[in-house]
Write a protein that holds these residues in place. Structure first.
Motif, PDB file in Angstrom:
ATOM      1  N   MET A   1       0.894  -1.107   0.291  1.00 49.68           N
ATOM      2  CA  MET A   1       0.127   0.202   0.240  1.00 49.68           C
ATOM      3  C   MET A   1       0.812   0.773   0.194  1.00 49.68           C
ATOM      4  SD  MET A   1      -3.161   0.873   0.000  1.00 49.68           S
ATOM      5  CE  MET A   1      -4.525   1.412   0.444  1.00 49.68           C
ATOM      6  N   LEU A   2       0.545   2.518  -1.183  1.00 52.98           N
ATOM      7  CA  LEU A   2       1.686   3.443  -0.863  1.00 52.98           C
ATOM      8  C   LEU A   2       1.273   4.842  -0.073  1.00 52.98           C
ATOM      9  CD1 LEU A   2       1.287   4.132  -4.755  1.00 52.98           C
ATOM     10  CD2 LEU A   2       3.775   2.874  -3.485  1.00 52.98           C
TER      11      LEU A   2
ATOM     12  N   GLY B   1       6.739   5.591  -3.987  1.00 56.30           N
ATOM     13  CA  GLY B   1       5.866   5.302  -2.823  1.00 56.30           C
ATOM     14  C   GLY B   1       5.813   3.790  -2.813  1.00 56.30           C
ATOM     15  N   GLY B   2       6.075   2.935  -3.943  1.00 53.15           N
ATOM     16  CA  GLY B   2       6.341   1.720  -3.854  1.00 53.15           C
ATOM     17  C   GLY B   2       7.530   1.273  -3.366  1.00 53.15           C
TER      18      GLY B   2
ATOM     19  N   ALA C   1      -3.425   5.791  -6.689  1.00 53.84           N
ATOM     20  CA  ALA C   1      -3.877   4.916  -7.750  1.00 53.84           C
ATOM     21  C   ALA C   1      -3.048   4.717  -9.082  1.00 53.84           C
ATOM     22  CB  ALA C   1      -6.109   4.933  -7.779  1.00 53.84           C
ATOM     23  N   ASP C   2      -2.696   5.796  -9.173  1.00 54.13           N
ATOM     24  CA  ASP C   2      -2.046   5.810 -10.787  1.00 54.13           C
ATOM     25  C   ASP C   2      -1.004   5.084 -10.170  1.00 54.13           C
ATOM     26  OD1 ASP C   2      -4.145   6.697 -12.258  1.00 54.13           O
ATOM     27  OD2 ASP C   2      -3.509   9.078 -11.775  1.00 54.13           O
TER      28      ASP C   2
ATOM     29  N   GLY D   1       2.336   6.202 -20.219  1.00 52.79           N
ATOM     30  CA  GLY D   1       2.005   7.977 -20.916  1.00 52.79           C
ATOM     31  C   GLY D   1       0.787   8.000 -20.821  1.00 52.79           C
ATOM     32  N   GLU D   2      -0.525   7.397 -20.122  1.00 51.19           N
ATOM     33  CA  GLU D   2      -1.351   8.090 -19.930  1.00 51.19           C
ATOM     34  C   GLU D   2      -1.709   8.625 -18.722  1.00 51.19           C
ATOM     35  OE1 GLU D   2      -4.750   5.054 -20.275  1.00 51.19           O
ATOM     36  OE2 GLU D   2      -4.082   4.310 -21.860  1.00 51.19           O
ATOM     37  N   VAL D   3      -0.489   8.413 -17.535  1.00 48.94           N
ATOM     38  CA  VAL D   3      -0.504   9.293 -16.066  1.00 48.94           C
ATOM     39  C   VAL D   3       0.604   9.652 -16.116  1.00 48.94           C
ATOM     40  CG1 VAL D   3      -2.105   7.257 -15.425  1.00 48.94           C
ATOM     41  CG2 VAL D   3       0.147   6.960 -15.196  1.00 48.94           C
TER      42      VAL D   3
END
Length: 180
Positions: A1-2, A76-77, A12-13, A128-130
């Protein structure tokens, strides 16, 4: 959990990116060891050129793993690079050649690079999406991986630019085609 991430990214991203990067980290760790394995097991007339060509690839791929692990931590991982975790989380079989000729190993490595580059490109699409920063890291690595594959293919192709391994789906099949 981040518990945190970089400013501007949701948890989430960040979690999606960290998971995507963990898969690439596992793949880079595997590729680095595969390249070293080939380096130790290549024989034949082109031994020295292939042996020496692989050392810079090994070092750069090891560096890619470090960059990916640090990005996971930045997001954060918690990057995982243990041998057990790598074996548990990879989605491909172990490299299939032992002691063999340079051409056989190069044919097999062409297939390894196909998978590596294809999966890196999928990760680029996710990033690329986030997150353009993560995307940029993956784009830079992919460019170098494509160059490494070009080096491998330059040893395999004929004067017309054809590769004997084009129709092979497996490393062993590509190794056989490269030596036929």
């Amino acid at each position: 959990m981040l518990e945190f991430t970089v400013p501007g990214l949701s948890n989430a991203d960040s979690a999606t990116l960290a998971d995507t990067l963990q898969k690439r980290l596992t793949a880079c760790n595997d590729l680095h060891l595969t390249l070293k394995h080939v380096h130790w097991n290549v024989v034949g007339p082109n031994f020295i050129s292939v042996h020496e060509m692989l050392d810079p690839q090994v070092e750069l791929v090891r560096g890619y793993a470090d960059v990916l692990a640090e990005r996971i931590a930045t997001l954060g991982g918690s990057p995982v690079g243990t041998m057990g975790a790598n074996a548990d989380h990879r989605s491909w079989d172990d490299y299939s050649l032992g002691r063999d000729t340079a051409q056989a190993h190069l044919g097999a490595l062409d297939k390894v690079y196909d998978g590596m580059i294809g999966d890196h490109r999928k990760a680029i699409a996710v990033a690329g999406e986030v997150d353009p920063v993560t995307e940029d890291i993956l784009i830079g690595q992919t460019a170098e991986l494509e160059k490494f594959q070009w080096f491998v293919r330059a040893h395999l192709e004929n004067a017309a630019g054809s590769l004997p391994t084009t129709d092979d789906a497996s490393e062993k099949g590509a190794a056989r085609s490269a030596t036929a």
